[in-house]
Design an enzyme around this catalytic site. Sequence first.
Site, PDB file in Angstrom:
ATOM      1  N   HIS A   1       0.871  -1.168   0.000  1.00 43.37           N
ATOM      2  CA  HIS A   1       0.000   0.000   0.000  1.00 43.37           C
ATOM      3  C   HIS A   1       0.911   1.222   0.000  1.00 43.37           C
ATOM      4  O   HIS A   1       1.952   1.222   0.660  1.00 43.37           O
ATOM      5  CB  HIS A   1      -0.846   0.086   1.272  1.00 43.37           C
ATOM      6  N   ASP A  34       1.774   2.597   3.564  1.00 38.08           N
ATOM      7  CA  ASP A  34       2.686   1.810   4.392  1.00 38.08           C
ATOM      8  C   ASP A  34       4.117   1.879   3.879  1.00 38.08           C
ATOM      9  O   ASP A  34       5.059   1.597   4.610  1.00 38.08           O
ATOM     10  CB  ASP A  34       2.221   0.348   4.433  1.00 38.08           C
TER      11      ASP A  34
END
Length: 441
Positions: free
Chosen positions: A101, A104
């Site tokens: 992601h 992240d």
Amino acid sequence: MATEFSEFDVVKFEGPDSTKALAYQFYNAEKIVMGRPLKDHLRFAVAYWHSLAMTGGDPFGGPTIHRNWMSTGDPISQAKMKADAAFELFRVLDVPFFCFHDADMAPAGATLAETLKNFHAMADYLGDKMQTSKTKLLWGTANLFSAPRFMAGASTNPDPEVFAWSAATVKHCMDVTKQLGGQNYVLWGGREGYETLLNTDMKQELDHMGRFLSLVVEYKHKIGFDGQILIEPKPKEPTSHQYDFDTATVYGFLKRYGLENEVRVNLEANHATLAGHSFEHEIATAGALGILGSLDINRGDALLGWDTDQFPNDLWTMTMSMYHVIKAGGLGKGGCNFDAKVRRQSFTPEDMIHAHVGGMDLCARAFLTAAELIDDGNYDALLAERYAGWQRPEAKAMLKSMTLEEISARAEKDEIDPQPRSGKQEQIENLLMRSIYSAKL
């Protein structure tokens, strides 16, 4: 740079008789199965989020997992330390892929421009890491659910500015996915749904979601991205009802907006159970509809009933899931991503390695057993026997050329009188039980 995983040796295959805790008993990456190496069937991936970003916190308690990259230096320095640790973990597990992601991978900035600048800086850093690593990118995705701006959805948000922010984020995530050689791009609508219909215009929100996905597909072709576009179904949590409820719902959505030939599904085991299905049901459904793309491997806790994202440990369920993967023609450009996290009390780096080793071994054994089931043919023979009547010419004609009136006339003329036939469920269950738990691998 030394990380918390640097001290560990690469986990190797040692066979079913090995007693070494950090060794693969069944995942022999180079073993030829159905004409291809096992690693090419399973295409394992580590999730950048759970594995590198989780803290062990839950609704009733704070963090229990403390990593060096969570507390040392400025946000970009921390992101780079996380990346260093990630590629050391990939090395130890000898895993071929990872998934990310954006949120992240890189820290958010004060503005959209600053956030994107951070993201591209970290994309370049990961690209450099990949030059000296065997681990490649399976897929990328955008986090369009965590920040407060997404509390009413991303593409389905009543605020058009959120739609625009989301479009910009996805555009750049697709660029980075292509830059890093990713083979898929995933969209998960974590808040694409509603809490209550009292304040929801469902038709408008669905049309907005359809428009957003159409834009993504158009951009894929514009930039020459040859990977798959995937939707990840989930029925609820965090919203009361999400529009991508399950595979069948997603397929109906794709048909409605003319995207059924452009988009496939990334299926997660825990999401399947939240929808009231089994993992194998979702895989079989996607296979039947021709939209199976990739898998997120995990499990839920039947006693809790929410998205616990635990590592898998059920051989029966995973074997039948892999059976349907094979029957659907395999995962192609997709793979098996461990969208799973260690438990709150499992806070050491070694715990994370054990979790992945166990998950990879379980999936490998399940795939090998499923391949053996197909090879010996006994299970498929029972299925074929149940539907054998449809091989008769008159039965085939009902599905191809006969009208309702002709079928009715034939039934009346022949005075057909169908009698109940056993489904042989218990016989099949016994066959599978003996095959799964006594497979000669």
